[in-house]
Write an enzyme that holds these catalytic residues in place. Structure first.
Site, PDB file in Angstrom:
ATOM      1  N   ASP A 159      65.768  -0.329   7.258  1.00 52.02           N
ATOM      2  CA  ASP A 159      64.892  -1.417   7.713  1.00 52.02           C
ATOM      3  C   ASP A 159      63.591  -0.833   8.281  1.00 52.02           C
ATOM      4  OD1 ASP A 159      67.086  -3.372   7.304  1.00 52.02           O
ATOM      5  OD2 ASP A 159      67.991  -2.189   8.895  1.00 52.02           O
ATOM      6  N   HIS A 187      71.571  -4.890  12.007  1.00 51.27           N
ATOM      7  CA  HIS A 187      71.176  -4.688  10.611  1.00 51.27           C
ATOM      8  C   HIS A 187      71.628  -5.922   9.830  1.00 51.27           C
ATOM      9  CE1 HIS A 187      70.577  -3.193   6.610  1.00 51.27           C
ATOM     10  NE2 HIS A 187      71.831  -3.446   6.337  1.00 51.27           N
TER      11      HIS A 187
END
Ligand code: NAI
Length: 328
Positions: A159, A187
């Protein structure tokens, strides 16, 4: 010559495994002067495929690769492990509720935590990649009471890297010019990529961008939903980029963050920034001598606060759910 470092990889025959093992064996995980011994864990049905990958690893003649062993037994696979990459997980299938998903993964990460507790090396470092990564990491950690809690981490580096790429594109700079970007929280689609403390060639990134609408309506959702966009385009989930982020995560943990920069890692909370103690949540983190520290004292504005809180609330819910299921 140095003693090889034992690196255990679960889900070795999967698509991330295939993109990951060759990079580990070539020295990109730990450093170009560190020999590694791979210990691969798979379910019995996938052992044959893992053996095929091991044949290819042989055929690369990597000078740093001291050996490859394949197991379908977690206790054996984690025996003596210095680094453990927990990639294998139970994916969500059609009609599966979140509770079912957590339960199925509890069945994987509980015994793996126990196996790490029983036999891993004293310096074991664990990265969980398999989803739901933060909560899977928490389950494993809770079943490894003799291992310091800070050795269990989960991956939000993909990410982080996705956010770097989007921000570089928007501002026309190289990713190398961007520092101090942060992924907060889980996440998952609730994660919060934060540019308010980021710097672009030394200037505040939010000021350089100067476009609140892009931030709220474009940047954040693009980063958070990138996984789904890759599946849509590729017909399969992110694999090489996930493997690359796993390499980055461990490399940074072992070798340190650069002066004047930090990275994003999901680590056990000490209560910093209002994140309940014990949750494995993503934070801005510096690393040195194989240890991580949460960056302290950042001012969190209201825009960020709401988003961090929402993602952390999801992590608390996941923790409550696995508690209810008796998984921790
Ligand atoms: P995949 O399905 O290609 O491979 C998974 C492998 O794990 C399979 O070979 C399977 O046999 C193995 N496996 C299942 N249970 C196991 C167990 N108990 N022990 C050992 N091995 C086991 O999946 P892929 O694409 O490699 O992804 C792996 C995981 O990584 C998924 O959970 C995925 O959602 C997650 N992921 C996480 C990302 C992150 O940023 N944290 C990014 C991308 C994927």
């Amino acid at each position: 010559t140095r003693t090889p470092v034992n690196v255990t990889v679960t889900g070795a025959a999967g698509q991330i495994g295939y993109a990951l093992l060759f990079r580990i064996a070539s020295g990109q995980l730990l450093g170009a002067d560190v020999p590694v011994r791979l210990r691969l864990l798979e379910i019995p049905q996938a052992v044959k495929a893992a053996e095929g990958t091991a044949m290819e690893l042989d055929d690369c003649a990597f000078p740093l690769l001291a050996g490859v062993d394949i197991f379908d037994d977690a206790t054996k696979a984690f025996d003596g492990a210095n680094v453990a990459l927990l990639v294998g997980a139970r994916p969500r299938t059609k009609g599966m509720e979140r509770g079912d998903l957590l339960e199925a993964n509890g069945g994987i990460f509980k015994p793996q935590g126990e196996a790490i507790n029983a036999g891993a090396a004293d310096d074991i470092k664990v990265l969980v990649v398999g989803n739901p990564a933060n909560t899977n990491s928490l389950i494993a950690q809770q079943h490894a009471p003799d291992v310091p809690a800070e050795r269990f981490t989960a991956m939000t580096r993909l990410d982080h890297n996705r956010a770097l790429a989007q921000l570089a594109k928007k501002t026309g700079v190289s990713v190398a010019d961007i520092k101090k970007l942060t992924i907060w929280g889980n996440h998952s689609a609730t994660q919060y990529p934060d540019i308010f403390h980021a710097e672009i060639a030394g200037k505040n990134a939010a000021e350089v961008v100067n476009d609140q609408q892009w931030l709220a309506d474009d940047f954040i959702p693009t980063v958070a939903k990138r996984g789904a966009a890759i599946i849509e385009a590729r017909g399969a989930s992110s694999a090489a980029s996930a493997a690359s982020a796993a390499i980055d995560h461990v490399h940074t943990w072992v070798n340190g963050t650069a002066e004047g920069d930090w990275t994003s890692m999901a680590v056990v909370s000490d209560g910093s920034y209002g994140v309940p103690e014990g949750l494995i949540s993503s934070f801005p983190v510096t690393t040195k001598d194989g240890k991580w520290e949460i960056v302290q004292g950042l001012e969190v504005n209201e825009f960020s606060r709401t988003r961090i809180d929402a993602s952390v609330a999801e992590l608390s819910e996941e923790r409550d759910a696995v508690r209810k299921l008796g998984l921790i």
